[in-house]
Write a protein that holds these residues in place. Structure first.
Motif, PDB file in Angstrom:
ATOM      1  N   ILE A  36     -49.118 -30.305  -0.201  1.00  0.00           N
ATOM      2  CA  ILE A  36     -48.320 -30.561   0.997  1.00  0.00           C
ATOM      3  C   ILE A  36     -48.661 -31.969   1.473  1.00  0.00           C
ATOM      4  O   ILE A  36     -49.796 -32.245   1.858  1.00  0.00           O
ATOM      5  N   PHE A  37     -47.655 -32.848   1.414  1.00  0.00           N
ATOM      6  CA  PHE A  37     -47.864 -34.267   1.683  1.00  0.00           C
ATOM      7  C   PHE A  37     -47.075 -34.740   2.895  1.00  0.00           C
ATOM      8  O   PHE A  37     -46.023 -34.183   3.213  1.00  0.00           O
ATOM      9  N   ALA A  55     -52.715 -32.192   6.194  1.00  0.00           N
ATOM     10  CA  ALA A  55     -51.830 -32.421   5.055  1.00  0.00           C
ATOM     11  C   ALA A  55     -52.506 -33.441   4.153  1.00  0.00           C
ATOM     12  O   ALA A  55     -53.606 -33.919   4.443  1.00  0.00           O
ATOM     13  N   GLU A  56     -51.846 -33.784   3.070  1.00  0.00           N
ATOM     14  CA  GLU A  56     -52.379 -34.741   2.106  1.00  0.00           C
ATOM     15  C   GLU A  56     -51.513 -35.996   2.086  1.00  0.00           C
ATOM     16  O   GLU A  56     -50.384 -35.992   2.557  1.00  0.00           O
ATOM     17  N   LEU A 107     -41.819 -37.884   6.531  1.00  0.00           N
ATOM     18  CA  LEU A 107     -41.482 -36.905   5.504  1.00  0.00           C
ATOM     19  C   LEU A 107     -42.631 -35.921   5.354  1.00  0.00           C
ATOM     20  O   LEU A 107     -43.796 -36.318   5.309  1.00  0.00           O
ATOM     21  N   VAL A 108     -42.295 -34.651   5.298  1.00  0.00           N
ATOM     22  CA  VAL A 108     -43.255 -33.600   4.978  1.00  0.00           C
ATOM     23  C   VAL A 108     -42.745 -32.991   3.680  1.00  0.00           C
ATOM     24  O   VAL A 108     -41.627 -32.478   3.621  1.00  0.00           O
ATOM     25  N   ILE A 109     -43.563 -33.085   2.643  1.00  0.00           N
ATOM     26  CA  ILE A 109     -43.136 -32.682   1.306  1.00  0.00           C
ATOM     27  C   ILE A 109     -44.040 -31.564   0.800  1.00  0.00           C
ATOM     28  O   ILE A 109     -45.260 -31.718   0.735  1.00  0.00           O
ATOM     29  N   ALA A 110     -43.416 -30.439   0.452  1.00  0.00           N
ATOM     30  CA  ALA A 110     -44.113 -29.360  -0.234  1.00  0.00           C
ATOM     31  C   ALA A 110     -43.725 -29.507  -1.700  1.00  0.00           C
ATOM     32  O   ALA A 110     -42.603 -29.230  -2.092  1.00  0.00           O
TER      33      ALA A 110
END
Length: 134
Positions: A36-37, A55-56, A107-110
């Motif tokens: 999760i970025f 998050a990362e 942006l939140v990216i899974a």
């Protein structure tokens, strides 16, 4: 160890509390915390948000050594697009999302867990809010 591949999801948000909500939701859906970025147009802001939301950031192990080395010589926009491309985001969507980050979006990216190289991309990525066809 086998990495479970899931559908990659990209959410564009405007505030830290929205980032936290999405991070928590993705974890609840079963995404590994390491996949999760968060990504913004500013590296320091990205690092702060990642730290505050558990998050990362997209690092060398996620984007690949070749991309990481090339990013040293890229402009900020080119580097951001390269990071997104390494997670399977198409060139057109990466350009659109980079413009969103120009407008201070986060942006939140899974990430589903599959690595992408060159012109490969994942046409099953879920984007929210949704975009028109490119």
């Amino acid at each position: 160890m086998t990495i479970q591949t899931m559908t990659t999801k990209v959410h564009t948000v405007g505030h830290l509390n929205e980032v936290q909500r999405e991070v928590n939701r993705f974890r609840g859906e079963g995404y590994d915390a390491n996949n999760i970025f968060v990504l913004t147009h500013d590296k320091e802001r990205t690092a702060r948000i990642a730290e505050n939301t558990d998050a990362e950031t997209i690092g060398v192990s996620d984007e690949g050594v070749g991309t990481a080395i090339a990013n040293v010589f890229r402009s900020t926009g080119d580097e951001l697009r390269a990071k997104m491309r390494s997670l399977g985001i198409s060139k057109q969507y990466a350009e659109h999302l980079e413009r969103e980050m120009d407008e201070d979006k986060i942006l939140v990216i899974a990430w589903g867990g599959r690595e992408y190289k060159n012109d490969e991309y994942d046409d099953t990525i879920y984007y929210y809010p949704t975009f028109g066809a490119f």
